[in-house]
Design a protein around this motif. Structure first.
Motif, PDB file in Angstrom:
ATOM      1  N   ASP A  19     -41.714   7.353  26.373  1.00 29.81           N
ATOM      2  CA  ASP A  19     -40.654   6.539  25.787  1.00 29.81           C
ATOM      3  C   ASP A  19     -41.173   5.124  25.541  1.00 29.81           C
ATOM      4  N   GLY A  20     -40.291   4.264  25.061  1.00 28.18           N
ATOM      5  CA  GLY A  20     -40.689   2.902  24.728  1.00 28.18           C
ATOM      6  C   GLY A  20     -40.942   2.016  25.927  1.00 28.18           C
ATOM      7  N   LEU A  21     -40.647   2.508  27.121  1.00 26.27           N
ATOM      8  CA  LEU A  21     -40.864   1.746  28.342  1.00 26.27           C
ATOM      9  C   LEU A  21     -42.109   2.216  29.091  1.00 26.27           C
ATOM     10  N   GLY A  22     -42.872   3.119  28.476  1.00 30.00           N
ATOM     11  CA  GLY A  22     -44.112   3.585  29.087  1.00 30.00           C
ATOM     12  C   GLY A  22     -43.957   4.717  30.072  1.00 30.00           C
ATOM     13  N   ARG A  23     -42.766   5.286  30.164  1.00 32.99           N
ATOM     14  CA  ARG A  23     -42.578   6.441  31.046  1.00 32.99           C
ATOM     15  C   ARG A  23     -43.121   7.701  30.372  1.00 32.99           C
ATOM     16  N   LEU A  24     -43.693   8.583  31.182  1.00 32.68           N
ATOM     17  CA  LEU A  24     -44.267   9.831  30.701  1.00 32.68           C
ATOM     18  C   LEU A  24     -43.340  10.994  31.054  1.00 32.68           C
ATOM     19  N   ASP A  62     -42.510   7.208  36.028  1.00 33.27           N
ATOM     20  CA  ASP A  62     -42.190   5.841  35.583  1.00 33.27           C
ATOM     21  C   ASP A  62     -43.448   5.055  35.247  1.00 33.27           C
ATOM     22  N   ASN A  63     -44.525   5.303  35.986  1.00 32.26           N
ATOM     23  CA  ASN A  63     -45.786   4.607  35.771  1.00 32.26           C
ATOM     24  C   ASN A  63     -46.926   5.618  35.863  1.00 32.26           C
ATOM     25  N   PRO A  64     -47.202   6.344  34.785  1.00 30.68           N
ATOM     26  CA  PRO A  64     -48.200   7.416  34.871  1.00 30.68           C
ATOM     27  C   PRO A  64     -49.603   6.931  35.199  1.00 30.68           C
ATOM     28  N   VAL A  65     -49.909   5.665  34.927  1.00 31.68           N
ATOM     29  CA  VAL A  65     -51.229   5.132  35.242  1.00 31.68           C
ATOM     30  C   VAL A  65     -51.479   5.176  36.749  1.00 31.68           C
ATOM     31  N   ALA A  66     -50.406   5.048  37.529  1.00 28.39           N
ATOM     32  CA  ALA A  66     -50.537   5.054  38.985  1.00 28.39           C
ATOM     33  C   ALA A  66     -50.760   6.447  39.544  1.00 28.39           C
ATOM     34  N   GLY A  67     -50.470   7.486  38.759  1.00 32.80           N
ATOM     35  CA  GLY A  67     -50.646   8.853  39.229  1.00 32.80           C
ATOM     36  C   GLY A  67     -49.561   9.257  40.209  1.00 32.80           C
ATOM     37  N   GLY A  68     -49.841  10.294  40.988  1.00 39.24           N
ATOM     38  CA  GLY A  68     -48.891  10.771  41.978  1.00 39.24           C
ATOM     39  C   GLY A  68     -47.886  11.753  41.403  1.00 39.24           C
ATOM     40  N   PRO A  69     -46.928  12.191  42.221  1.00 35.96           N
ATOM     41  CA  PRO A  69     -45.930  13.164  41.771  1.00 35.96           C
ATOM     42  C   PRO A  69     -44.912  12.517  40.829  1.00 35.96           C
ATOM     43  N   PRO A  70     -44.138  13.336  40.114  1.00 36.15           N
ATOM     44  CA  PRO A  70     -43.101  12.774  39.242  1.00 36.15           C
ATOM     45  C   PRO A  70     -42.083  11.958  40.042  1.00 36.15           C
ATOM     46  N   ASP A  71     -41.539  10.944  39.411  1.00 35.23           N
ATOM     47  CA  ASP A  71     -40.492  10.135  40.049  1.00 35.23           C
ATOM     48  C   ASP A  71     -39.155  10.860  40.061  1.00 35.23           C
ATOM     49  N   ARG A  72     -38.949  11.752  39.104  1.00 35.95           N
ATOM     50  CA  ARG A  72     -37.730  12.550  39.080  1.00 35.95           C
ATOM     51  C   ARG A  72     -37.947  13.758  38.193  1.00 35.95           C
ATOM     52  N   VAL A  73     -37.082  14.745  38.394  1.00 32.14           N
ATOM     53  CA  VAL A  73     -37.074  15.962  37.583  1.00 32.14           C
ATOM     54  C   VAL A  73     -35.640  16.227  37.169  1.00 32.14           C
ATOM     55  N   ALA A  74     -35.447  16.562  35.889  1.00 30.00           N
ATOM     56  CA  ALA A  74     -34.099  16.811  35.381  1.00 30.00           C
ATOM     57  C   ALA A  74     -34.071  18.153  34.656  1.00 30.00           C
ATOM     58  N   PRO A  75     -33.035  18.974  34.905  1.00 34.48           N
ATOM     59  CA  PRO A  75     -32.910  20.247  34.178  1.00 34.48           C
ATOM     60  C   PRO A  75     -32.476  19.997  32.738  1.00 34.48           C
ATOM     61  N   THR A  76     -32.961  20.852  31.830  1.00 33.87           N
ATOM     62  CA  THR A  76     -32.607  20.692  30.416  1.00 33.87           C
ATOM     63  C   THR A  76     -31.268  21.335  30.074  1.00 33.87           C
ATOM     64  N   GLY A  77     -30.861  22.320  30.871  1.00 30.98           N
ATOM     65  CA  GLY A  77     -29.635  23.053  30.563  1.00 30.98           C
ATOM     66  C   GLY A  77     -29.852  24.203  29.598  1.00 30.98           C
ATOM     67  N   GLY A  78     -31.104  24.376  29.116  1.00 29.93           N
ATOM     68  CA  GLY A  78     -31.426  25.487  28.229  1.00 29.93           C
ATOM     69  C   GLY A  78     -32.355  26.469  28.905  1.00 29.93           C
TER      70      GLY A  78
END
Length: 327
Positions: free
Chosen positions: A98-103, A117-133
């Motif tokens: 997105d436009g804020l640098g989130r991956l 939120d900051n993919p350069v830092a690595g590590g696990p995802p900051d959150r996971v969201a279901p798509t509903g599909g």
């Protein structure tokens, strides 16, 4: 300092990403990847490419697939880090920022999207969201990251949700059978969707989530791209071995460009003068966007797919030595 435009190209059945000189078609560098990489996206400054390790040949293939995003340092031509989506988050296909640098990486297996939120830092995802599909394959993301549109192959719908708030229920939108290609217009007021089995391109008003225009596009429209200089949309028609041209305001068909092999994807040069069309003959066709003629062709490794044009300094290690790295 001298610079050159370079085409980054996924060659998924040879399990690599290669760098090509856009003018000569000469292969400058190759990066070995795990089996069957598919989609990738670029950081805003074009320093990094984030590659989804899908891990199987295509959406119809059985198997667990992969579960990582590979962060490629473009100038150095090496994988700098690996981002694991987490347990159960397999077959990452759609990927974007997105436009804020989130991956964002879309797990087709879990029909959920992982967010860093900051993919350069690595590590696990900051959150996971279901798509509903079901079997969520590709997506488009708003610049502020608060609205995501996923193309869901098995539920035959597009779902709209907020990936920053997994508690908000996704909203389904019916666009046609087997929606796959997607393009969120620059002003974010319209989402264009290609429906492969229905053989249609539709325009969805993002404020009402209603289909406001539709056009029949024969030949299996798989992907859609925006030639903003000429105010037209371009669809990749795999079975039809063609590229369809549509008016970007009315969706009316303006013409078709026949090809001698099935197109898979395309990207534009930085000046929107040429399109680099990956075709199912282990080749890239270079299309002049004014004359709509293929001006040159160059050979690739097996199954060229998604691509992007970047500008690199001639002294960038990836292209200065011509050497190859494996990850």
């Amino acid at each position: 300092m001298a610079q050159r435009q370079v085409l980054l190209l996924i060659e998924k059945s040879d399990h690599r990403l290669s760098y090509y000189d856009v003018h000569t078609g000469r292969r400058l560098h190759t990066v070995g990847l795990p089996d069957y990489p598919h989609e990738f996206t670029l950081s805003a400054d074009q320093s990094m490419a984030y590659i989804g390790h899908y891990g199987v040949a295509n959406s119809g293939s059985a198997g667990e697939g992969g579960h990582e995003v590979l962060a490629l340092d473009i100038a150095n031509g090496q994988v700098a880090r690996r981002l694991d989506l987490g347990a159960g988050m397999n077959r990452p296909h759609g990927i974007g920022m997105d436009g804020l640098g989130r991956l964002y990486a879309l797990s087709e297996g879990a029909s959920s999207i992982a967010v860093w939120d900051n993919p350069v830092a690595g590590g696990p995802p900051d959150r996971v969201a279901p798509t509903g599909g079901r079997k969520s394959h590709l997506f488009a993301i708003a610049r502020n990251g608060r609205r995501c549109y996923t193309m869901n192959l098995d539920s035959n719908d597009v779902t709209v949700f907020d990936p920053q708030d997994p508690d908000v229920k996704p909203v389904p939108v019916s666009t046609g059978e087997k929606p796959e290609g997607r393009l969120l217009r620059e002003d974010e007021k319209v989402l264009f969707v290609t429906n492969r089995i229905s053989e249609t391109v539709v325009a969805v008003d993002t404020s009402t989530l209603q289909v406001v225009a539709s056009e029949h596009v024969p030949g299996d429209p798989v992907r859609i791209f925006h030639d903003t200089t000429r105010s037209r949309l371009m669809t990749i028609d795999y079975a039809g071995k063609s590229i369809s041209l549509l008016d970007d305001k009315t969706l009316k068909t303006q013409g078709r460009v026949p090809l001698d092999a099935a197109p898979i994807s395309l990207s534009f040069d930085r000046d929107l003068r040429e399109a680099f069309v990956s075709v199912d003959a282990n080749q890239v066709h270079v299309l002049d966007l004014d004359t709509l003629r293929v001006t040159r062709t160059f050979s690739t490794f097996k199954e060229p797919d998604v691509s992007a044009v970047v500008t690199l300094d001639d002294i960038a290690p990836a292209i200065a030595t011509g050497s190859s790295f494996a990850s």
